[in-house]
Design a protein around this motif. Structure first.
Motif, short mmCIF file in Angstrom:
data_model
loop_
_atom_site.label_atom_id
_atom_site.label_comp_id
_atom_site.label_asym_id
_atom_site.label_seq_id
_atom_site.Cartn_x
_atom_site.Cartn_y
_atom_site.Cartn_z
N THR A 93 85.62 36.63 114.29
CA THR A 93 86.19 36.89 115.62
C THR A 93 87.51 37.62 115.50
O THR A 93 87.79 38.57 116.25
CB THR A 93 86.38 35.57 116.38
OG1 THR A 93 85.13 34.90 116.49
CG2 THR A 93 86.93 35.82 117.77
N GLU A 94 88.33 37.20 114.55
CA GLU A 94 89.63 37.85 114.36
C GLU A 94 89.47 39.28 113.82
O GLU A 94 90.19 40.19 114.22
CB GLU A 94 90.51 37.04 113.40
CG GLU A 94 91.92 37.62 113.28
CD GLU A 94 92.77 36.89 112.26
OE1 GLU A 94 92.32 36.77 111.10
OE2 GLU A 94 93.88 36.44 112.62
N VAL A 95 88.51 39.45 112.92
CA VAL A 95 88.25 40.79 112.37
C VAL A 95 87.89 41.77 113.48
O VAL A 95 88.41 42.89 113.55
CB VAL A 95 87.11 40.74 111.32
CG1 VAL A 95 86.64 42.15 110.97
CG2 VAL A 95 87.58 40.01 110.07
N ILE A 96 87.01 41.34 114.39
CA ILE A 96 86.60 42.19 115.51
C ILE A 96 87.79 42.50 116.41
O ILE A 96 87.99 43.63 116.85
CB ILE A 96 85.46 41.52 116.30
CG1 ILE A 96 84.20 41.41 115.44
CG2 ILE A 96 85.15 42.30 117.58
CD1 ILE A 96 83.12 40.54 116.03
N LYS A 123 94.43 48.35 107.04
CA LYS A 123 95.88 48.22 107.11
C LYS A 123 96.29 46.77 107.36
O LYS A 123 97.29 46.29 106.81
CB LYS A 123 96.42 49.11 108.24
CG LYS A 123 97.94 49.15 108.33
CD LYS A 123 98.39 50.14 109.40
CE LYS A 123 99.92 50.19 109.48
NZ LYS A 123 100.36 51.15 110.52
N TYR A 124 95.53 46.07 108.18
CA TYR A 124 95.89 44.69 108.52
C TYR A 124 95.52 43.71 107.41
O TYR A 124 96.27 42.78 107.12
CB TYR A 124 95.19 44.28 109.83
CG TYR A 124 95.58 42.90 110.31
CD1 TYR A 124 96.80 42.70 110.96
CD2 TYR A 124 94.75 41.81 110.11
CE1 TYR A 124 97.17 41.44 111.39
CE2 TYR A 124 95.10 40.54 110.54
CZ TYR A 124 96.32 40.36 111.18
OH TYR A 124 96.68 39.11 111.61
N TYR A 125 94.36 43.92 106.79
CA TYR A 125 93.89 42.99 105.75
C TYR A 125 94.03 43.64 104.37
O TYR A 125 93.25 44.54 104.03
CB TYR A 125 92.41 42.63 105.97
CG TYR A 125 92.14 41.78 107.19
CD1 TYR A 125 92.36 40.41 107.16
CD2 TYR A 125 91.66 42.35 108.36
CE1 TYR A 125 92.10 39.62 108.27
CE2 TYR A 125 91.39 41.57 109.48
CZ TYR A 125 91.62 40.20 109.43
OH TYR A 125 91.36 39.43 110.53
N ARG A 171 95.71 38.23 103.22
CA ARG A 171 96.27 37.67 104.45
C ARG A 171 95.60 36.35 104.82
O ARG A 171 96.25 35.42 105.30
CB ARG A 171 96.09 38.68 105.60
CG ARG A 171 96.63 38.19 106.93
CD ARG A 171 96.46 39.25 108.00
NE ARG A 171 97.37 40.36 107.75
CZ ARG A 171 98.64 40.40 108.14
NH1 ARG A 171 99.17 39.37 108.78
NH2 ARG A 171 99.38 41.46 107.89
N GLN A 172 94.29 36.26 104.60
CA GLN A 172 93.54 35.09 105.01
C GLN A 172 93.80 33.91 104.08
O GLN A 172 93.67 34.01 102.86
CB GLN A 172 92.04 35.41 105.01
CG GLN A 172 91.14 34.26 105.44
CD GLN A 172 91.28 33.92 106.91
OE1 GLN A 172 91.32 34.80 107.75
NE2 GLN A 172 91.37 32.64 107.21
#
Length: 284
Positions: A93-96, A123-125, A171-172
């Protein structure tokens, strides 16, 4: 008196010549007028054909535009489902959400800007090596993710994070049950510089011996010191510059031990029995 020669002309012959001239002149004029008339007719026909072609093109383009608009607003071209594959630890859900993709939007909008959505995720992960948008059905898309390989884990405030082979921390966060038990865990580190110095030393250790390491403690007494807790309960103290070479003697040293021990490889190689207080002082 001079005698003049008189030539007698035939009036009929002169008349015939005149009539032939008039006839030829009339024929030339008629042919010229006929050519002009034919040219004008051809020009009018060409103009009519060009007009018909332009009109036909306008009608076809208009029909295609109406069909395209109809398809664009149709529910069949709206995104109904998004599937995330390839990164089981990441929250789908967060990835989307971080990708910017939303259900009920037009599929064509994503294909036109697919590189933007893929770049956002990378860029985010830090753990995402590649992200590919793929068509998974009539109105479904699949986010196919590929992660960097994991070298080890780091414990930060009771949560675990992957240390990746691109020299970044994921990040996770993970729970202990999600960890790969064959990989070592870094504990007690307060700075990334110290962490990555010890990580560099760890990477130089042969894989067979690296897989026998359980924990690496960052609470060492010296900057160049590295402290390893082995899966068999023994503790190795070494120097970050020489540990990769000296740890190769560990199997031989271990075969001569009768109890859990500390093996000091900083200067030379010697061992002593491990006490509970020493284990606690070393942060294990």
């Amino acid at each position: 008196m001079t005698n003049r020669r008189i030539t007698k002309k035939d009036p009929k012959k002169d008349l015939d010549n005149f009539l032939d001239y008039k006839k030829n002149k009339n024929n030339i004029t008629n042919r010229t007028n006929q050519k002009a008339s034919d040219s004008l007719t051809n020009l009018n026909n060409e103009r009519k054909q060009a007009l018909r072609r332009r009109l036909g093109a306008i009608i076809i383009i208009s029909i295609l535009a109406i069909l395209g608009l109809g398809i664009y607003v149709s529910s069949y071209t709206r995104l109904q489902k998004i599937i995330v594959v390839g990164a089981p630890e990441l929250d789908a859900t967060e990835v989307i959400k971080k990708s910017g993709i939303k259900a009920e939007d037009q599929l064509i909008d994503y294909w036109l800007g697919k590189n933007t959505y893929e770049s956002k995720l990378k860029k985010y992960y830090p753990e995402i090596k590649s992200a590919k948008l793929k068509l998974a059905g009539l109105n479904q898309i699949k986010l196919d993710l590929q992660e960097y390989s994991t070298l080890a884990y780091v414990n930060q405030n009771g949560r675990y994070y992957k240390i990746l082979n691109n020299k970044k921390i994921a990040r996770q966060s993970l729970t202990e049950s999600q960890l790969n038990k064959s990989l070592p865990i870094f504990v007690g580190y307060t700075s990334k510089s110290g962490l990555f110095t010890d990580l560099k030393a760890l990477k130089a250790i042969p894989t067979k011996l690296r897989n026998q390491i359980s924990l690496i403690n960052g609470k060492s007494t010296r900057k160049s010191e590295i402290v390893l807790l082995m899966k068999d309960g023994n503790i190795i103290i070494g120097n970050t510059d020489t540990i990769a070479q000296k740890i190769t003697y560990y199997p031989q040293i271990k075969s001569n031990l009768s109890s859990k021990s500390i093996i000091d490889l900083e200067i030379g190689a010697f061992s002593r029995p491990l006490t509970d207080s020493e284990k606690k002082n070393l942060g294990f």
